[in-house]
Design a protein around this motif. Structure first.
Motif, short mmCIF file in Angstrom:
data_model
loop_
_atom_site.label_atom_id
_atom_site.label_comp_id
_atom_site.label_asym_id
_atom_site.label_seq_id
_atom_site.Cartn_x
_atom_site.Cartn_y
_atom_site.Cartn_z
N GLY A 159 34.18 29.12 45.75
CA GLY A 159 34.44 27.92 44.95
C GLY A 159 33.88 26.68 45.63
N THR A 160 34.08 26.59 46.93
CA THR A 160 33.59 25.43 47.70
C THR A 160 32.08 25.29 47.54
N GLN A 161 31.35 26.37 47.77
CA GLN A 161 29.88 26.30 47.72
C GLN A 161 29.39 26.16 46.27
N SER A 178 33.83 30.15 36.83
CA SER A 178 34.82 30.78 37.72
C SER A 178 35.87 31.49 36.88
N THR A 179 35.91 32.82 36.98
CA THR A 179 36.91 33.55 36.18
C THR A 179 38.32 33.19 36.64
N GLY A 180 38.50 32.95 37.93
CA GLY A 180 39.82 32.55 38.44
C GLY A 180 40.27 31.24 37.80
N GLY A 184 47.98 40.13 42.97
CA GLY A 184 46.67 40.30 43.61
C GLY A 184 45.80 41.35 42.94
N LYS A 185 46.32 41.94 41.83
CA LYS A 185 45.53 42.97 41.13
C LYS A 185 44.48 42.31 40.22
N LEU A 186 43.57 43.12 39.68
CA LEU A 186 42.54 42.59 38.79
C LEU A 186 43.04 42.57 37.35
N PRO A 242 30.86 39.45 38.76
CA PRO A 242 31.70 40.61 38.45
C PRO A 242 32.48 41.08 39.68
N ARG A 243 33.56 41.84 39.40
CA ARG A 243 34.43 42.31 40.47
C ARG A 243 34.50 43.83 40.53
N ASN A 244 33.85 44.51 39.64
CA ASN A 244 33.77 45.97 39.71
C ASN A 244 32.52 46.42 38.94
N GLY A 263 45.81 28.28 54.22
CA GLY A 263 45.70 26.83 54.44
C GLY A 263 45.11 26.07 53.26
N ARG A 264 44.78 26.79 52.18
CA ARG A 264 44.10 26.11 51.07
C ARG A 264 45.05 25.25 50.22
N VAL A 265 44.62 24.04 49.92
CA VAL A 265 45.27 23.20 48.90
C VAL A 265 44.13 22.66 48.02
N PRO A 299 38.71 22.24 46.64
CA PRO A 299 39.58 22.82 47.66
C PRO A 299 39.48 22.08 48.99
N PHE A 300 40.63 21.89 49.64
CA PHE A 300 40.68 21.40 51.02
C PHE A 300 41.33 22.51 51.84
N ASN A 301 41.39 22.31 53.16
CA ASN A 301 42.05 23.32 53.98
C ASN A 301 42.84 22.66 55.10
N ASN A 358 46.73 42.41 49.61
CA ASN A 358 46.39 43.21 48.43
C ASN A 358 45.04 42.80 47.84
N ARG A 359 44.80 41.48 47.79
CA ARG A 359 43.53 40.99 47.25
C ARG A 359 42.36 41.47 48.11
N LEU A 360 42.55 41.48 49.43
CA LEU A 360 41.47 41.94 50.32
C LEU A 360 41.22 43.44 50.14
P1 AP5 Z 1 39.84 33.89 42.13
O1 AP5 Z 1 40.34 32.57 41.77
O2 AP5 Z 1 38.47 34.28 41.76
O3 AP5 Z 1 40.09 34.09 43.67
P2 AP5 Z 1 39.27 34.89 44.82
O4 AP5 Z 1 38.08 35.61 44.43
O5 AP5 Z 1 40.34 35.67 45.46
O6 AP5 Z 1 38.64 33.78 45.64
P3 AP5 Z 1 39.30 32.47 46.13
O7 AP5 Z 1 39.30 31.45 45.02
O8 AP5 Z 1 40.62 32.78 46.77
O9 AP5 Z 1 38.33 32.05 47.31
P4 AP5 Z 1 36.93 31.35 47.37
O10 AP5 Z 1 35.95 32.32 47.89
O11 AP5 Z 1 36.59 30.63 46.11
O12 AP5 Z 1 37.22 30.31 48.53
P5 AP5 Z 1 37.35 28.70 48.50
O13 AP5 Z 1 36.02 28.07 48.30
O14 AP5 Z 1 38.47 28.26 47.65
O15 AP5 Z 1 40.80 35.04 41.51
C1 AP5 Z 1 42.21 34.93 41.51
C2 AP5 Z 1 42.81 36.09 40.73
O16 AP5 Z 1 42.37 36.04 39.37
C3 AP5 Z 1 42.39 37.50 41.21
O17 AP5 Z 1 43.20 37.96 42.28
C4 AP5 Z 1 42.57 38.33 39.93
O18 AP5 Z 1 43.91 38.62 39.69
C5 AP5 Z 1 42.09 37.35 38.86
N1 AP5 Z 1 40.66 37.46 38.59
C6 AP5 Z 1 39.69 36.51 38.83
N2 AP5 Z 1 38.48 36.93 38.47
C7 AP5 Z 1 38.64 38.20 37.99
C8 AP5 Z 1 37.74 39.18 37.50
N3 AP5 Z 1 36.42 38.95 37.42
N4 AP5 Z 1 38.25 40.37 37.12
C9 AP5 Z 1 39.57 40.62 37.17
N5 AP5 Z 1 40.48 39.74 37.64
C10 AP5 Z 1 40.02 38.53 38.06
O19 AP5 Z 1 37.74 28.47 50.05
C11 AP5 Z 1 38.97 28.93 50.56
C12 AP5 Z 1 39.50 27.93 51.60
O20 AP5 Z 1 38.65 27.95 52.75
C13 AP5 Z 1 39.52 26.46 51.11
O21 AP5 Z 1 40.66 25.85 51.65
C14 AP5 Z 1 38.24 25.85 51.72
O22 AP5 Z 1 38.39 24.46 51.99
C15 AP5 Z 1 38.07 26.66 53.01
N6 AP5 Z 1 36.68 26.91 53.37
C16 AP5 Z 1 35.67 27.28 52.53
N7 AP5 Z 1 34.52 27.47 53.23
C17 AP5 Z 1 34.83 27.24 54.55
C18 AP5 Z 1 34.05 27.28 55.77
N8 AP5 Z 1 32.76 27.60 55.77
N9 AP5 Z 1 34.69 26.99 56.92
C19 AP5 Z 1 36.02 26.66 56.92
N10 AP5 Z 1 36.79 26.59 55.81
C20 AP5 Z 1 36.21 26.89 54.63
#
Ligand code: AP5
Length: 218
Positions: free
Chosen positions: A14-16, A30-32, A56-58, A87-89, A126-128, A136-138, A173-175
């Motif tokens: 999301g950040t990038q 972003s599907t999330g 944490g499921k899909l 895509p996620r699968n 740490g994300r907010v 996103p901040f951290n 679970n998400r990991l």
């Molecule tokens: P979704 O919202 O897509 O979450 P995710 O993939 O788990 O990814 P995140 O949003 O948690 O992380 P990100 O990689 O975007 O990191 P960010 O930039 O925020 O999905 C949520 C849920 O929705 C899923 O669990 C599922 O249930 C459902 N879902 C979504 N899509 C789906 C699909 N296609 N199919 C089925 N179900 C789906 O960064 C994270 C933190 O780290 C921030 O605080 C940021 O400031 C910090 N940060 C970022 N980069 C750095 C860096 N380089 N160094 C230090 N800190 C950093």
């Protein structure tokens, strides 16, 4: 150019993506974020979605592919989309290929953000994020100027919120699901020759520079 930003939860997708939106004038799909917007509607569907996401499921491929096709079919977004969290699968990847084919589009690049799991837990816990602009901040790595308010010019003083799925039990679970269902997709995209690996353990700026360098070379 359509880009998939690929990586585990908390990798920085999301950040990038938000930087790519600004620099390349692309549309972030972003599907999330789409699902979280649906949660606010308090519909019957939203209750089911909340349960799935908090575990944490899909969410089902049918719901997701429907959301995606609505955006991919819009002419104003043609060949200008960053797919974030999709895509996620393999079923979703195949559905995306069929959709892109139908609307005469293609994936040009898959940015694979690589981060160790030990760091991911801290990034997620740490994300907010801003309740309005979603930035996103951290608390550990990228603290906001004010711990409770978004400090961007546009959103000054808007509330920062934590996601309900950003807790340690959901994260593991998400990991696990990422490793079982999503990571194998790299093989699929590697065979198409579109994957570029990014060292996403580096600082946010360094990761952005790696991505910009790859896009310049395309
Ligand atoms: P979704 O919202 O897509 O979450 P995710 O993939 O788990 O990814 P995140 O949003 O948690 O992380 P990100 O990689 O975007 O990191 P960010 O930039 O925020 O999905 C949520 C849920 O929705 C899923 O669990 C599922 O249930 C459902 N879902 C979504 N899509 C789906 C699909 N296609 N199919 C089925 N179900 C789906 O960064 C994270 C933190 O780290 C921030 O605080 C940021 O400031 C910090 N940060 C970022 N980069 C750095 C860096 N380089 N160094 C230090 N800190 C950093």
């Amino acid at each position: 150019m359509n880009v998939i930003i690929f990586g585990p939860p908390g990798a920085g997708k999301g950040t990038q993506s938000s930087f790519l939106v600004k620099k390349q004038n692309m549309y972030q799909l972003s599907t999330g974020d789409l699902l979280r917007a649906e949660l606010k509607s308090k519909s019957e569907l939203s209750k089911k979605l909340q349960e799935i996401m908090d575990s944490g499921k899909l969410v089902s491929d049918e719901i997701i592919n429907d959301l995606i096709e609505k955006k991919v079919s819009e002419p104003s977004k043609k060949n200008n989309i960053i797919f974030d969290g999709f895509p996620r699968n393999i079923q979703q990847a195949q559905a995306l290929d069929a959709m892109l084919n139908k609307y005469d589009q293609a994936i040009s690049l898959v940015l694979n953000l690589k981060v160790d799991n030990s760091i991911l837990v801290k990034r997620i816990s740490g994300r907010v994020s801003c309740s309005v602009c979603k930035k996103p901040f951290n608390e550990f790595f990228d603290p906001p100027g004010d711990p409770t308010k978004c400090t961007t010019k546009e959103c000054k003083d808007r509330e920062l919120i934590k996601r309900s799925d950003d807790n340690e039990s959901t994260v593991s679970n998400r990991l696990k699901i990422y490793e079982e269902s999503t990571l194998p997709l790299l093989k699929y995209y590697n065979s198409k020759g579109v994957v570029k690996n990014i060292d996403a353990m580096k600082s946010i700026n360094e990761v952005t520079n790696q991505i910009n360098g790859i896009i310049l070379d395309l």
